[in-house]
Design a protein around this motif. Structure first.
Motif, short mmCIF file in Angstrom:
data_model
loop_
_atom_site.label_atom_id
_atom_site.label_comp_id
_atom_site.label_asym_id
_atom_site.label_seq_id
_atom_site.Cartn_x
_atom_site.Cartn_y
_atom_site.Cartn_z
N SER A 1 0.83 -1.20 0.00
CA SER A 1 0.00 0.00 0.00
C SER A 1 0.87 1.26 0.00
CB SER A 1 -0.94 -0.01 1.21
OG SER A 1 -0.21 -0.08 2.42
N ALA A 2 2.06 1.18 0.58
CA ALA A 2 2.94 2.35 0.59
C ALA A 2 3.35 2.73 -0.82
CB ALA A 2 4.17 2.08 1.46
N GLU A 3 3.75 1.74 -1.64
CA GLU A 3 4.11 2.01 -3.03
C GLU A 3 2.91 2.53 -3.80
OE1 GLU A 3 5.62 -1.71 -4.43
OE2 GLU A 3 7.70 -1.15 -4.03
N GLY A 4 1.75 1.90 -3.59
CA GLY A 4 0.56 2.33 -4.29
C GLY A 4 0.13 3.73 -3.91
N ARG A 5 0.29 4.06 -2.63
CA ARG A 5 -0.11 5.40 -2.17
C ARG A 5 0.79 6.47 -2.78
NH1 ARG A 5 0.19 4.15 2.73
NH2 ARG A 5 -1.85 3.15 2.72
N GLY A 6 2.07 6.15 -2.92
CA GLY A 6 2.98 7.10 -3.55
C GLY A 6 2.60 7.37 -4.99
N LEU A 7 2.17 6.32 -5.70
CA LEU A 7 1.75 6.47 -7.09
C LEU A 7 0.49 7.33 -7.17
CD1 LEU A 7 1.41 3.41 -9.55
CD2 LEU A 7 0.23 5.58 -9.83
N VAL A 8 -0.48 7.03 -6.32
CA VAL A 8 -1.74 7.79 -6.32
C VAL A 8 -1.49 9.26 -6.02
CG1 VAL A 8 -3.94 8.10 -5.10
CG2 VAL A 8 -3.20 5.81 -5.79
N GLU A 9 -0.64 9.53 -5.04
CA GLU A 9 -0.34 10.92 -4.70
C GLU A 9 0.33 11.65 -5.85
OE1 GLU A 9 1.95 10.55 -1.17
OE2 GLU A 9 0.22 10.13 0.12
N ALA A 10 1.24 10.97 -6.55
CA ALA A 10 1.92 11.59 -7.69
C ALA A 10 0.92 11.92 -8.79
CB ALA A 10 3.01 10.67 -8.22
N ALA A 11 -0.01 11.00 -9.06
CA ALA A 11 -1.02 11.23 -10.10
C ALA A 11 -1.93 12.39 -9.73
CB ALA A 11 -1.83 9.96 -10.33
N ARG A 12 -2.33 12.47 -8.47
CA ARG A 12 -3.22 13.54 -8.04
C ARG A 12 -2.51 14.90 -8.07
NH1 ARG A 12 -6.07 10.24 -3.00
NH2 ARG A 12 -7.56 9.09 -4.29
N GLU A 13 -1.27 14.92 -7.63
CA GLU A 13 -0.52 16.17 -7.62
C GLU A 13 -0.29 16.70 -9.03
OE1 GLU A 13 2.97 15.25 -5.44
OE2 GLU A 13 1.95 15.16 -3.49
N SER A 14 -0.08 15.78 -9.98
CA SER A 14 0.17 16.18 -11.37
C SER A 14 -1.11 16.41 -12.15
CB SER A 14 1.02 15.12 -12.07
OG SER A 14 2.29 15.01 -11.47
N GLY A 15 -2.24 15.94 -11.61
CA GLY A 15 -3.51 16.10 -12.29
C GLY A 15 -3.69 15.20 -13.50
N VAL A 16 -2.95 14.07 -13.54
CA VAL A 16 -3.07 13.17 -14.69
C VAL A 16 -4.19 12.17 -14.46
CG1 VAL A 16 -0.64 13.41 -15.28
CG2 VAL A 16 -1.36 11.51 -13.79
N ALA A 17 -4.75 11.67 -15.54
CA ALA A 17 -5.78 10.65 -15.48
C ALA A 17 -5.13 9.28 -15.33
CB ALA A 17 -6.65 10.68 -16.73
N SER A 18 -5.83 8.38 -14.65
CA SER A 18 -5.36 7.01 -14.52
C SER A 18 -6.52 6.04 -14.66
CB SER A 18 -4.67 6.80 -13.16
OG SER A 18 -5.58 6.98 -12.09
N VAL A 19 -6.25 4.93 -15.33
CA VAL A 19 -7.20 3.82 -15.42
C VAL A 19 -6.40 2.54 -15.20
CG1 VAL A 19 -8.63 2.45 -16.99
CG2 VAL A 19 -8.87 4.94 -16.93
N VAL A 20 -6.91 1.69 -14.32
CA VAL A 20 -6.26 0.41 -14.03
C VAL A 20 -7.09 -0.70 -14.66
CG1 VAL A 20 -5.39 -1.12 -12.25
CG2 VAL A 20 -5.32 1.36 -11.90
N PHE A 21 -6.43 -1.55 -15.43
CA PHE A 21 -7.11 -2.55 -16.24
C PHE A 21 -7.47 -3.80 -15.43
CE2 PHE A 21 -6.77 -5.87 -19.79
CZ PHE A 21 -8.10 -5.71 -20.14
N PHE A 22 -8.60 -3.70 -14.70
CA PHE A 22 -9.23 -4.88 -14.13
C PHE A 22 -10.09 -5.47 -15.25
CE2 PHE A 22 -8.52 -1.99 -10.57
CZ PHE A 22 -8.00 -2.83 -9.59
N THR A 23 -9.68 -6.60 -15.78
CA THR A 23 -10.26 -7.10 -17.04
C THR A 23 -11.78 -7.17 -16.99
OG1 THR A 23 -8.26 -8.43 -17.26
CG2 THR A 23 -10.05 -8.88 -18.79
N ALA A 24 -12.33 -7.73 -15.91
CA ALA A 24 -13.78 -7.92 -15.84
C ALA A 24 -14.53 -6.59 -15.89
CB ALA A 24 -14.15 -8.69 -14.57
#
Length: 295
Positions: free
Chosen positions: A97-120
């Motif tokens: 969760s620490a690695e994931g939280r760092g990624l989420v914070e970076a995306a939010r700070e930069s204002g970029v869009a993200s989509v994670v491919f959960f196939t279903a």
């Protein structure tokens, strides 16, 4: 949208590269991989550039699609987000969760869009079913089984994946099951887990914010004839069963790419953004903690 591909493994070859190359609203710019020879081979197949330096690729694109092990994905996706690049990611988001939280914070700070491919979630038939069930109240319980034969099928393209060997079904197919259950039953408030099945098979018991409970069985070592996925919901509306026969990965990934384009254009987060994937990672980490404690 100019997009680059990070990764050259089986999933990159089977799903990502053909999706990016065929999508009418994406300009597939190039490929970077940890193995330069593999990046060169894949890039030549699609007539794009092979990059030796990941930062050089980032400087040439608006977005990246990531087909790398989750621990590598977390680091490079965070780097891409800080460079202002939109993110088409794979599950699991990260292995902590620490690695994931760092990624989420970076995306939010930069204002970029993200989509994670959960196939279903991006299969047209299944996503419609999930929306229908989420609109209903009174679900009492659910049973989910996600049984893969990665380690028992001859010639499986993913059998030698080091992270799958190390972390098993909990982290590989667990995200798929959670991606279906959470939008219907609500967030997970408590987790119990037992690893008493054959091979990497694990069993989870989840309490949900809605008051419902669910059981989840996960494996990558099921006999091929017994493999498959099932979700059964029971409640005031009766019994609802996940539709069988999900479509191919390229079609679903194309829908995920469409979702990224829409999120980038509108500024509205997608339901399967990095924030949702972080929550899935937190639930998996909690289950792993229970398994490690032998509770």
């Amino acid at each position: 949208m100019r997009i680059g591909l990070l990764g050259t493994g089986p999933w990159a070859r089977l799903a990502h590269a053909p999706t990016l190359a065929a999508h009418p609203s994406l300009d597939f710019v190039g490929v970077w991989g940890r193995r330069a020879d593999a990046a060169k081979t894949l890039a030549e197949e699609y007539g794009v550039r092979a990059y030796d330096d990941v930062d050089a690729l980032l400087s040439d694109v608006d977005a990246v699609a990531v087909a790398l092990p989750p621990d590598v994905q977390a680091e490079l996706a965070t780097r891409a987000a800080r460079a202002g690049r939109h993110l088409l990611l794979d599950k699991p988001l990260a292995l902590s969760s620490a690695e994931g939280r760092g990624l989420v914070e970076a995306a939010r700070e930069s204002g970029v869009a993200s989509v994670v491919f959960f196939t279903a979630r991006f299969d047209s038939m299944v996503s419609g079913w999930i929306q229908e069930q989420a609109a209903l109240d009174g679900w009492f319980t659910a049973r989910a089984e996600w049984l893969g034969a990665v380690f028992t099928s001859a010639g499986s393209a993913f059998a030698e994946s080091p992270w799958r060997r190390e972390r098993g079904a909990l982290w590989d197919v667990g995200p798929h099951a959670l991606s279906v259950l959470l939008p219907v039953l609500g967030d997970v408030s408590a987790v119990q887990a037992a690893g008493h099945g054959p091979g990497d098979t694990v069993h989870l018991v989840l309490e949900h914010a809605s008051g419902a409970s669910s059981t989840v069985t996960l494996s990558l070592t099921a006999p091929p004839a017994a493999s498959g996925s099932t979700v059964e919901l029971r409640g005031e509306a009766g019994v609802a069963v996940l539709p069988k026969g999900m479509g191919d990965a390229v079609a679903a990934l194309t829908n995920a790419a469409d979702a990224l384009l829409e999120a980038a254009a509108s500024g509205r987060p997608h339901a399967c953004d990095a924030g949702f994937a972080l929550r899935v990672t937190e639930v998996l980490e909690a289950a792993e903690g229970v398994l490690g404690a032998g509770v």
